[in-house]
Design a protein around this motif. Structure first.
Motif, PDB file in Angstrom:
ATOM      1  N   LEU A  83       1.333   5.012   1.131  1.00  0.00           N
ATOM      2  CA  LEU A  83       0.809   5.844   2.204  1.00  0.00           C
ATOM      3  C   LEU A  83       1.510   7.194   2.239  1.00  0.00           C
ATOM      4  O   LEU A  83       2.661   7.326   1.846  1.00  0.00           O
ATOM      5  CB  LEU A  83       1.017   5.165   3.563  1.00  0.00           C
ATOM      6  CG  LEU A  83       0.460   3.767   3.782  1.00  0.00           C
ATOM      7  CD1 LEU A  83       0.890   3.267   5.158  1.00  0.00           C
ATOM      8  CD2 LEU A  83      -1.066   3.769   3.659  1.00  0.00           C
ATOM      9  N   GLN A 112       0.841  -1.191   0.000  1.00  0.00           N
ATOM     10  CA  GLN A 112       0.000   0.000   0.000  1.00  0.00           C
ATOM     11  C   GLN A 112       0.877   1.243   0.000  1.00  0.00           C
ATOM     12  O   GLN A 112       1.897   1.285   0.690  1.00  0.00           O
ATOM     13  CB  GLN A 112      -0.911   0.046   1.226  1.00  0.00           C
ATOM     14  CG  GLN A 112      -2.045  -0.958   1.220  1.00  0.00           C
ATOM     15  CD  GLN A 112      -2.956  -0.744   2.425  1.00  0.00           C
ATOM     16  OE1 GLN A 112      -2.529  -0.870   3.573  1.00  0.00           O
ATOM     17  NE2 GLN A 112      -4.198  -0.405   2.163  1.00  0.00           N
ATOM     18  N   ASP A 133       3.951   0.644   2.328  1.00  0.00           N
ATOM     19  CA  ASP A 133       3.686  -0.253   3.459  1.00  0.00           C
ATOM     20  C   ASP A 133       3.574  -1.659   2.888  1.00  0.00           C
ATOM     21  O   ASP A 133       2.652  -1.973   2.134  1.00  0.00           O
ATOM     22  CB  ASP A 133       2.391   0.174   4.147  1.00  0.00           C
ATOM     23  CG  ASP A 133       2.071  -0.659   5.373  1.00  0.00           C
ATOM     24  OD1 ASP A 133       2.871  -1.546   5.733  1.00  0.00           O
ATOM     25  OD2 ASP A 133       1.005  -0.418   5.981  1.00  0.00           O
TER      26      ASP A 133
END
Length: 318
Positions: free
Chosen positions: A73, A71, A82
């Motif tokens: 972020l 992910q 992440d």
């Protein structure tokens, strides 16, 4: 100053006792692109784009073998990936703040994501990989600003005893500088620090910058890049060259290098400095290892084993 030692030209053989994979890393590398002049912004952008493009196909081959959830972020003012590797225990609290290498000018964006996935795969741990800003558009202190922002954001959800900070090469520079700046700003330091052949002396004063020049097949002096990164700041400042900082109170640290590494002196000198400051520090040296080490080889697996042992001990295997 003494006259130094003149060494006649000679051939340095690749040791026969290395694994076949390791021996391939010691083959001569293709000619490197010339550096632009420090004030040539367009030239540096073209240089970085060209080198990144040359690296990308190989990195995509590597990433195709990695299984992880990623992910993107916003961590304060920084962007991070992440990354959770497949099979990682959902209740494991420990996390690695990973700072990628690349001479302080390369391997951002997609390459940062892939390198972070590699760290997650080798450690079996959740990773935050910092996609820090770089020259020529964003010289010092932008990269360090992003790293400290990511570390602050990580501290919002994790105690310092749950965090390992890791950096290789240029990432080792930023990882060590992060310790100095975090301490200066009153932040708690992490449970452990990993410095893989760190670029922690931008003045390039160490002995191996001479003895391993031309012996390390994949690395040459980065002085033009160092000057570009520093943007007029003093290269001896500890935030630029953490080797010259006060390392008192640093967390337990593991350092890795090889006998052919251009940054061998950086790593050895930092280890001695940490030990002199009573920091629990261990140094692992790979025979004939270049700056890249020997990823994917039995020799590289030995170093990975040591790093994973260090991480487990520093985190209490949480």
């Amino acid at each position: 100053m003494g006259a130094g030692t003149h060494i006649p030209a000679r051939e340095i053989p690749i040791p026969a006792y290395l694994s076949d994979v390791a021996r391939k890393y010691l083959q001569p590398q293709p000619f490197s692109l010339p550096y632009p002049t420090v004030d040539d912004t367009a030239g540096w952008r073209a240089y970085a784009d060209t080198v990144d493009a040359a690296i990308t196909p190989m990195m995509h081959q590597i990433s195709a073998q990695l299984d992880a959830t990623v992910q993107e972020l916003d961590a304060g003012s920084a962007r991070v990936f992440d990354i959770v590797p497949a099979g990682a225990a959902a209740d494991r609290k420990g996390i690695i703040l990973d700072i990628h290498g690349g001479a302080l000018i390369l391997c951002g964006g997609e390459l940062c994501r892939i390198m972070g996935m590699g760290t997650a795969a080798r450690t079996g741990r959740r990773v935050w990989s910092v996609d820090y800003r770089m020259p020529p558009e964003h010289p010092y202190p932008a990269a360090l600003d992003d790293c400290i922002a990511a570390y602050r954001a990580l501290l919002e959800d994790h105690g310092p005893s749950e965090i390992i900070v890791s950096g290789g090469s240029a990432g080792g520079n930023l990882a060590a500088a992060l310790m100095l700046r975090a301490r200066d700003e009153g932040l708690p330091l992490p449970a452990g620090l990993i410095l893989g052949t760190p670029e922690i002396d931008l003045t390039e004063s160490g002995d191996s910058f001479h003895t391993n020049d031309g012996v390390d097949p994949g690395l040459r002096s980065l002085m033009p890049v160092n000057l570009l990164y520093a943007n007029g700041a003093d290269l001896t400042h500890p935030y630029l060259s953490p080797l010259f900082g006060d390392v008192t109170g640093f967390p337990p640290t593991i350092l890795t290098t090889g006998t052919r590494d251009l940054y061998l002196s950086n790593t050895v000198r930092m280890h001695r400095k940490l030990r002199a400051a009573n920091v629990a520090a261990e140094l692992h040296l790979t025979e004939a290892g270049p700056h890249t080490g020997f990823p994917g080889s039995p020799e590289g697996a030995e170093i990975d084993k040591e790093i994973n042992r260090f991480i487990a001990a520093a985190l209490g295997d949480i």
